[in-house]
Design an enzyme around this catalytic site. Structure first.
Site, mmCIF file in Angstrom:
data_model
loop_
_atom_site.group_PDB
_atom_site.id
_atom_site.type_symbol
_atom_site.label_atom_id
_atom_site.label_comp_id
_atom_site.label_asym_id
_atom_site.label_seq_id
_atom_site.Cartn_x
_atom_site.Cartn_y
_atom_site.Cartn_z
ATOM 1 N N GLY A 1 10.402 -63.425 -11.098
ATOM 2 C CA GLY A 1 11.283 -62.984 -10.035
ATOM 3 C C GLY A 1 11.305 -64.176 -8.822
ATOM 4 O O GLY A 1 11.317 -63.614 -7.885
ATOM 5 N N GLY A 2 11.294 -65.218 -9.616
ATOM 6 C CA GLY A 2 11.478 -66.500 -8.537
ATOM 7 C C GLY A 2 10.418 -66.386 -7.458
ATOM 8 O O GLY A 2 9.238 -66.060 -7.372
ATOM 9 N N SER B 1 6.819 -70.853 -8.612
ATOM 10 C CA SER B 1 6.083 -69.674 -8.003
ATOM 11 C C SER B 1 5.188 -68.889 -8.906
ATOM 12 O O SER B 1 4.883 -67.763 -8.553
ATOM 13 C CB SER B 1 7.157 -68.762 -7.480
ATOM 14 N N THR C 1 13.158 -65.502 -16.539
ATOM 15 C CA THR C 1 11.567 -65.550 -16.560
ATOM 16 C C THR C 1 10.967 -64.467 -17.267
ATOM 17 O O THR C 1 11.611 -63.269 -17.302
ATOM 18 C CB THR C 1 11.216 -65.997 -15.194
ATOM 19 N N ASP D 1 14.133 -76.178 -9.166
ATOM 20 C CA ASP D 1 12.916 -75.959 -8.543
ATOM 21 C C ASP D 1 12.349 -77.154 -7.433
ATOM 22 O O ASP D 1 11.358 -76.731 -6.797
ATOM 23 C CB ASP D 1 11.780 -75.343 -9.382
ATOM 24 N N ARG E 1 4.712 -76.891 -17.848
ATOM 25 C CA ARG E 1 5.418 -76.947 -16.661
ATOM 26 C C ARG E 1 6.362 -78.082 -17.296
ATOM 27 O O ARG E 1 5.832 -78.995 -17.645
ATOM 28 C CB ARG E 1 4.943 -77.060 -15.381
ATOM 29 N N GLU F 1 15.424 -76.171 -14.760
ATOM 30 C CA GLU F 1 13.935 -75.839 -13.826
ATOM 31 C C GLU F 1 14.381 -77.101 -12.641
ATOM 32 O O GLU F 1 13.609 -76.970 -11.716
ATOM 33 C CB GLU F 1 12.815 -76.192 -14.581
#
Ligand code: DON
Length: 555
Positions: free
Chosen positions: A457-458, A438, A366, A408, A92, A405
């Site tokens: 898909g968030g 997520s 994504t 987020d 990440r 990102e």
């Protein structure tokens, strides 16, 4: 007695040997035909699933640049057949060292429009290159020169962009134009590319070659790092040398639990995916989801989602920065308490759990892939640059499209991000911190079956995987999990979103009477990529979401 012990020991041995035996064939499901092909190319050269995962991740970065890339990050959930080691690689992105909690707010404390979404200032420090190097070094058999070769060739020689790319580029041409280096690559002489457009990425090919040759140093130090830093600073970003040099992949223990005899293994924080998924499953385990009562089943699934997503917003963030009460959140006793708060005749308004209501929207970005090799090694991975084309920013010369990102994070406490998710201190911005995700790559396991699944898909990722798990529990296969029609509740906004056709009029009316509110999405969503190994029949099957352009194959 001793005979019994010996025979038990022997059967355990046989069981282990059997468990370590693979299916003898391989299966790959990915979001793009060229990425699936890259994976098989590497398997055919003697690579294992981990080598194939490097090849697929890198190829997706090239052929689906609007969705993921080496300027972004992801989570790779792995199981090694030889010793059963099951681990999540956390690649990440991290917040740069100069990041501050209020960096995207104006003087009145209001979020500045687009600041966390477009341009170099929106980008976290990428983790994907470090993750690929780690995956290759610790789990693969082949050198990066071989596993990155298909991606390098695709970037260098180009390929004909598909319909999804053409649409995404048209929709984001204004943002891409703000970064001249991005516009040159992703647009056609400053215009939206037309069908038949050949996407060439020579600079990206050179950057991938440097990674192939030098490993992590090919990205986080030297020539690539210099181009990235120069570009980001010129573009108003705040990265420093040390941010790139200090980036580290984390190996994390996945979260796991049981649902009706199925072992569910999924993404650990800093993804919220596994925790929300397991919490929802724990709540649901006390209900009978009867196929002849679709309305009742949907009501309790929505109510379970509401409560699990509520806890996401309250508690989840980067475990290196905040204490997450994971044991409690995943405990069946805790779930029993939440279950007791569900009325079968009434929806609980989310404001009973909190106060504000927010709006959400999601894009087609994504990506996900699932791989099983002939030995039984498993990889299921979700990769992202967040929004479509990430921050739409490329540092000149690098060919690397940077993520956005940073959005987020909870950019302003209690304010929704681009997926309508709210969050508090647990997910506030801090230097070096990983933003909550997520993404939910998941392994399901019973005595006879092993399944791998996940999707982009968030915020809707977790509810899509949840519906997939429930479908697996009904005994269905991958074609079914990737195709089932989807609905979703994320606590706030207090509305059930559903794909066209996912709920019929009767269901909408019936559930409305219980107090649910609805919003039909403009189009279908998700792009699930799933693989199943039926160990009893020793059969592999794989499926790509019919909503996307992916290819799933068994060879
Ligand atoms: O990590 C996350 O949760 C998001 N960045 C994922 C974004 C995403 O799936 C967008 N897809 N439509």
């Amino acid at each position: 007695m001793s005979k019994l012990i010996i025979s038990l020991a022997l059967s355990a041995l046989i069981f282990n040997v059997r468990a370590a035996e693979g299916p003898g064939h391989a299966a790959i499901a990915s979001a793009h035909p060229l990425a699936t092909r890259a994976g098989f190319e590497v398997l055919e050269q003697g690579g294992n699933a981990f080598d194939a995962a490097v090849a697929v991740s890198a190829a997706l970065a090239v052929v689906e640049p609007q969705s993921s890339g080496i300027g972004g990050g992801g989570f790779w959930l792995l199981r090694r057949a030889s010793d059963g080691k099951t681990v999540m690689l956390d690649g990440r992105e991290t917040a740069p060292s100069e990041a501050r909690p209020d960096m995207y707010l104006d003087e009145y404390g209001e979020p500045r429009a687009q600041a966390s979404l477009v341009g170099a200032f929106a980008a976290g420090v990428p983790g994907l290159p470090a993750a690929l190097v780690h995956l290759s070094k610790h789990y693969g058999r082949l050198p990066l020169q071989k596993t990155l070769a298909p991606a390098i060739a695709l970037a260098e020689s180009g390929f004909e962009a598909g319909e999804r790319y053409i649409k995404a580029a048209a929709a984001h041409q204004a943002e891409l134009k703000q970064s001249p280096a991005a516009a040159v690559i992703f647009l056609d002489q400053g215009k939206a590319p037309a069908p038949g457009f050949r996407l060439l990425q020579k600079d990206l090919a050179e950057t991938l070659k440097r990674i192939a040759k030098q490993g992590g140093d090919g990205f986080y130090r030297g020539q690539t790092a210099a181009m990235l830093l120069q570009g980001v600073r010129d573009g108003g970003g705040i990265w420093q040398d040390k941010d790139l040099q200090n980036y580290r992949v984390q190996e994390r223990t996945p979260v796991s639990g049981e649902y009706r005899g199925i072992r569910v293994i999924s993404a650990a924080p800093p993804s919220s995916g596994g925790a929300v998924l397991l919490e929802a499953l724990n709540i649901l385990s006390g209900f009978r989801l009867l196929p002849d009562d679709p309305l009742g089943s949907k009501h309790v699934i929505i109510e379970a989602e509401r409560r699990a997503y509520h806890d996401r917003d309250l508690y989840l963030g980067d475990p290196g920065f905040v204490h997450i009460p994971l044991t409690r959140l995943l405990s069946p006793d805790y779930a029993a308490g939440l279950r007791a708060s569900i009325r079968l005749d009434r929806a609980l308004p989310s404001e009973m759990l909190s106060t504000s209501a927010v709006q959400s929207h999601q894009g087609d970005n994504t990506t996900h892939f699932s791989i099983i090799d002939r030995y039984g090694d498993l990889v299921t991975a979700t990769l992202s640059i967040n929004s479509v084309f990430g921050s739409c920013f490329v540092a000149a010369g690098s060919g690397v499209l940077l993520n956005d990102e940073m959005d987020d994070f909870a950019v302003a406490p209690g304010r929704p991000n681009s997926y309508g998710l709210v969050g508090g201190n647990a997910n506030a911005i801090a230097p070096g911190k990983r933003m909550l995700s997520s993404m939910t790559p998941t392994i399901l396991e019973t005595q006879d079956r092993i399944a791998l699944l996940g999707t982009p898909g968030g915020s809707r990722i977790v509810s899509m995987v949840l519906l997939g798990v429930l479908d697996f529990a009904q005994g269905h296969g991958p074609e079914s999990w990737v195709s089932i029609q989807r609905y979703h509740h994320q606590y706030l906004p207090d509305v059930v979103e559903y794909e066209p056709g996912a709920l019929n009029d009767e269901e909408v009316q019936g559930l409305s009477r219980l107090g649910h509110r609805f919003k039909q999405t403009a189009k279908p969503y998700g792009d699930m990529q799933a693989v199943l190994w039926d160990k009893k029949k020793n059969q592999l099957s794989a499926a790509s979401d019919p909503r996307g352009e992916g290819v799933a194959e068994v060879r």
